[in-house]
Design an enzyme around this catalytic site. Structure first.
Site, PDB file in Angstrom:
ATOM      1  N   GLY A 340       0.831  -1.207   0.000  1.00 12.52           N
ATOM      2  CA  GLY A 340       0.000   0.000   0.000  1.00 12.52           C
ATOM      3  C   GLY A 340       0.860   1.248   0.000  1.00 12.52           C
ATOM      4  N   SER A 341       0.319   2.306   0.615  1.00 11.47           N
ATOM      5  CA  SER A 341       0.909   3.645   0.482  1.00 11.47           C
ATOM      6  C   SER A 341       2.334   3.751   0.999  1.00 11.47           C
ATOM      7  CB  SER A 341       0.037   4.650   1.218  1.00 11.47           C
ATOM      8  OG  SER A 341      -1.284   4.547   0.746  1.00 11.47           O
ATOM      9  N   VAL A 342       2.752   2.782   1.826  1.00  7.66           N
ATOM     10  CA  VAL A 342       4.127   2.808   2.316  1.00  7.66           C
ATOM     11  C   VAL A 342       5.097   2.862   1.143  1.00  7.66           C
ATOM     12  CG1 VAL A 342       5.817   1.323   3.447  1.00  7.66           C
ATOM     13  CG2 VAL A 342       3.654   1.741   4.542  1.00  7.66           C
ATOM     14  N   LYS A 344       4.846   4.536  -1.439  1.00  4.74           N
ATOM     15  CA  LYS A 344       4.901   5.843  -2.121  1.00  4.74           C
ATOM     16  C   LYS A 344       6.233   6.539  -1.917  1.00  4.74           C
ATOM     17  CE  LYS A 344      -0.056   6.646  -2.075  1.00  4.74           C
ATOM     18  NZ  LYS A 344      -1.180   7.178  -1.285  1.00  4.74           N
TER      19      LYS A 344
END
Lengths: 633, 271
Positions: A340-342, A344
């Site tokens: 997930g967003s980690v 990014k």
């Protein structure tokens, strides 16, 4: 031959009963053969004697020459006894030398039911004051049961003692002192050396260390993967034994001393490991997650300081005695998930490194973005919002991240994923490590580039995820993590595990900028400048990190689920002078890691990092000059 | 060497052939020394020389005697020493074992989970978020963070509860490691019974989420004091004893009974 003929010659010296000629004459004079006379008996007797002698000579030749090799081999095999001298298995210790697993010499209690019962009967026949056989066996069973408790039920022991086996083990892994007391009282019980593996911390770091099986060799974890180093080589010696069991003097030979196993020193810190393990277990229970895991890395060396998942088994009670749902594996290296967003942070690093944006650049971020036919929305509905680049990550905007990713380009982004070590095993030194799944550049389809920058469509282990943040913390140099610090040979010689070659991923300036930008995630604010992971903030310290929420695959619709998520968090503490990197993953929680509402792993980061900063007396961070601007009001 | 024997000395009655020969040799020696054969009679042969040899012979005998005495003494000493040696070895072995057991107790008591349990027994709870004091160069102190008293429950034991049908060995009371205050199993029970946050086990055996009762400060149980009446070494470290009925058979029947002679080293290799 001569000594045999001598006694035959000797009588000739004595006065012969009759001269030879006389005897011959007597025979011939009679005209017919005298079958009763002495000469006849003498001749027959001599023939018989010579015949017997001949047989003896033949047998002698046969035994001494023909059968000699096989007979002597048979004799040797009967009297030759080989003694095995077991090597002591090496210790597994943490970075401070506190043992996680070590071997202690214990005893197995042995018994020879048939033989001992016979001996007891014979002894009692001589001395009726001795106990009867059943009394004696009952005494043995009672003593062992009293000593060992439920592990040795009295009925089972009596069954063994009364069995018709020639040899049985009554109990294994008995404390030497306890065994000595039993044998002192009941000398018919024998003992045999048996090493037991002790795990003083119980389930502490069991997911890493693993356990040994009943034969003393590794079954799971490092005990299994490093078995060749830990086990050592058994020694042996050979001697001859008489039929009464006594050693034939001077027959000791072929003595090979045992070579003890090497000890292994891990990079783990027992105290931290305990705290992390405790908190991960607690977070799992409070959040209602299926599982929880956490990894703590040393920011500057890449050493694994702690690695834990919930529900770890307890090797000290034996693998088989653990509840059936105990986790025997090491999820942080074996179970990849979509981060997930980690993820990014890779987009952020690439965009800053290539000068494609600055932290303060204002991006007009719409509510959704369509890339190669795939439409991606933010987690919350909004119109066009003026986020800064910092704000895109602080608020975890998918759309903003993809806007930046488009500037980076597919090839460069693929290169960055590779540089950050995704899709490759970290070679941390643990068994069962997964490389995760990263679609290779050639296999990218239209939607791939719309997914990868926001951490979907690829999977990584928690260790890989934490290693990304280690790169940022270590000024852009990725040092592949490792968990075995050194091996110490039986002679005390220490062999350090070589430090892997660092991989330059981004420049130190970029790393510092990214760290500073990602402080926005934990920045609290009542207005628009609030990040997504405020629960991770630690007062007095600058914390940099990223929350992640990745949709899991729903097996029913074979699509991304809208109810089950991998909740992740990765962070650096302190951000201005990095010491630790912590990665956390909660599998499908219903609450936050501290039991509060929402789904966030940030509180668990705070608990772990705060403990570490306090324990190591890390100086407080300097006050940041100004608050980060996430969104233009 | 042939000797010419005078006929007068041939085959005197009452003497065996061997004795006869001995007499012959004596007279021959006498002849060589220039003495008359009659002087050899009555054992007076070389009387002066025999007398001069007496001290020498006596010395030899004395030396032999002393040598034998010394040999006897040394043999006795060696035997005595070997007994002492084997006794010392056995003592050393028992001390080594005692040391190993004590070491085990130290390692167990020193491990993080055991210390945490001991702390939990004393009613200690983790501090959680702490405030920090920053001392400036001028001596002024600044408090960073809000100091709040820690609340909640002591941490639950780390180890998962064992299976209900588990066969876990408990060591004998009074064994060398008996000084350790209490078995961890007991502590575990205390914490689970007396504290609000156990590591709960649901009906299906899976650990279920448990509730934290905020603000409840646990008090140490009276029975949880270290001088509790259960002096036994720490329990969980004893390795699981393999279920006896499942024990593998030894490769070959051993033929040495416990009481029989066994090789002196390595000890216990055969028994």
């Amino acid at each position: 031959m001569t000594d045999r003929s001598t006694p035959r010659r000797a009588p000739r010296r004595r006065p012969a009963p009759a001269p030879r000629g006389v005897r011959a004459r007597t025979t011939t004079r009679s005209g017919k053969r005298d079958r009763t006379g002495f000469p006849y008996r003498n001749r027959v007797g001599r023939a018989v004697m010579f015949g017997a002698l001949g047989l003896a000579v033949l047998q002698l030749l046969s035994v001494q020459l023909v059968q000699a090799p096989s007979l002597s081999a048979e004799a040797a095999s009967q009297r030759t006894t080989r003694l095995v001298e077991p090597a002591t298995r090496g210790t597994i210790a943490d970075r401070n030398g506190n043992p996680l697993a070590y071997t202690m010499e214990a005893k197995a209690l042995t018994f020879q039911p048939v033989r001992v019962r016979k001996e007891l009967e014979e002894e009692r026949a001589k001395d009726p004051s001795l106990p009867t056989v059943p009394e004696y066996l009952d005494g043995v069973a009672t003593a062992i049961h009293d000593a060992l408790g439920a592990a040795a039920p009295k009925e089972d022991l009596l069954d063994l003692l009364e069995s018709d086996e020639t040899f049985v083990y009554l109990a294994r892994g008995v404390d030497p002192g306890v065994a000595a007391e039993i044998v002192d009282e009941y000398d018919k019980v024998g003992t045999e050396r048996q090493d037991i593996r002790l795990y003083p911390g119980g389930s502490l770091a069991a997911n890493i260390v693993g356990a040994t099986g009943w034969d003393g060799h590794g079954l799971i974890g490092l005990e299994a993967s490093m078995d060749a180093i830990l086990a050592g080589t058994d020694g042996s010696s050979t001697y001859d034994r008489g039929s009464d069991g006594a050693v034939i003097p001077g027959s000791w030979r072929d003595r090979q001393p045992a070579v003890d196993g090497s000890s292994v020193e891990l990079t783990i810190d027992n105290d931290l490991q305990y705290h992390v393990q405790q908190e991960v277990q607690r977070a799992k229970e409070l959040s209602g997650a299926r599982s929880a895991s956490a990894v703590v890395l040393d920011a500057l060396t890449g050493e694994v300081l702690a690695m834990s998942n919930d529900g770890t088994f307890d090797p000290s009670i034996g693998v088989a005695n653990n509840p059936p749902d105990a986790e025997m594996g090491n999820l942080a290296v074996s179970s990849p998930f979509e981060p997930g967003s980690v993820n990014k942070i890779i987009t952020a690093a690439a965009a800053i490194e290539d000068g494609l944006t600055t932290p303060d650049e204002v991006l007009q971020v719409p509510g959704s973005i369509t890339m190669a036919g795939a439409t991606v929305k933010d987690a919350w509905d909004h119109g066009v919002v003026p986020y800064t680049t910092t704000g895109v990550f602080g608020k975890s905007s998918n759309v903003g991240t993809l806007m930046l990713a488009q500037r980076i380009g597919e090839d460069r982004f693929a290169q960055m994923l590779d540089l950050f070590g995704l899709g490759q095993r970290t070679e941390v030194g643990l068994p069962g490590e997964s490389a995760g799944l990263l679609p290779s550049r050639e296999q990218w389809s239209g939607g791939t580039f719309a997914n990868l920058p926001i951490g979907q469509g690829l999977s990584m282990t928690l260790l890989q995820m934490t290693a990304i943040y280690q790169t940022i913390a270590n000024d852009g140099e990725r040092i592949p993590p490792r968990i075995v610090r050194a091996t110490i040979g039986p002679d005390g010689s220490r062999t350090e595990t070589p430090v892997p070659d660092p991989i330059r991923v981004i420049s130190p300036q970029t790393a510092a900028t990214v760290r500073d930008m990602f402080r926005s995630v934990v920045q609290d604010d009542t207005g628009n400048q609030r990040g997504t992971g405020t629960g991770a903030a630690i007062e007095g310290y600058q914390i940099s990190g990223k929350t992640g929420t990745a949709q899991q695959i729903d097996p029913n619709c074979k699509c991304y689920s809208n109810s089950e998520y991998w909740i992740t968090f990765a962070g650096i503490a302190p951000a201005d002078d990095p010491r630790y990197v912590v990665g956390i993953m909660l599998d499908a929680p219903t609450r936050s890691s501290d039991g509060s509402g929402g789904q966030s792993a940030a509180p668990l980061f705070r608990t772990i990092a705060s403990w570490l900063l306090q324990r190591d007396a890390v100086p407080l961070s300097t006050e940041p000059e100004s608050r980060l601007i996430l969104q233009i009001d | 060497m042939t000797v010419k024997v005078p006929p007068s000395q041939r085959r005197q009655p009452g003497r065996s052939t061997a004795a006869q020969r001995a007499y012959q040799r004596r007279s021959q020696r006498a002849a060589q020394l220039g003495l008359s054969p009659t002087e050899t009679r009555g054992r007076r042969l070389g009387g002066g020389r025999v007398r001069t040899r007496i001290p020498f012979v006596a010395t030899i005998i004395a030396l032999l005697g002393v040598g034998m005495a010394v040999t006897l003494l040394l043999t006795t000493r060696a035997t005595e020493d070997s007994y002492e040696l084997s006794a010392a070895r056995a003592y050393n072995e028992s001390l080594t074992q005692k040391r190993a057991v004590l070491q085990r107790d130290v390692e167990t008591g020193n491990s993080a989970p055991a210390l945490a349990l001991a702390a939990a027994r004393l009613g200690m709870i983790p501090a959680g978020q702490v405030a920090r004091l920053v001392v400036a160069e001028d001596g002024s102190v600044q408090v960073v963070g809000d100091p709040v008293p820690a609340q909640g429950a002591p941490p639950a034991p780390l180890d998962p509860p064992a299976r209900a049908d588990a066969r876990i060995q408990t060591p004998l009371a009074g064994s060398p490691g008996a000084e350790s205050p209490r078995p961890l199993e007991d502590v575990r029970e205390d914490v689970q019974e007396g504290q609000p946050r156990p590591r709960s086990v649901g009906d299906d055996g899976r650990r279920a989420a448990s509730t934290v009762e905020e603000g409840q400060t646990p008090a140490p149980e009276p029975g949880a004091t270290p001088e509790g009446p259960a002096p036994a070494p720490a329990a969980p470290v004893a390795e699981q004893s393999t279920i006896v009925s499942e024990l593998p058979q030894p490769e070959a029947p051993r033929s040495i009974a416990p009481g029989q002679t066994v090789p002196p080293e390595p000890e216990d290799g055969l028994r």
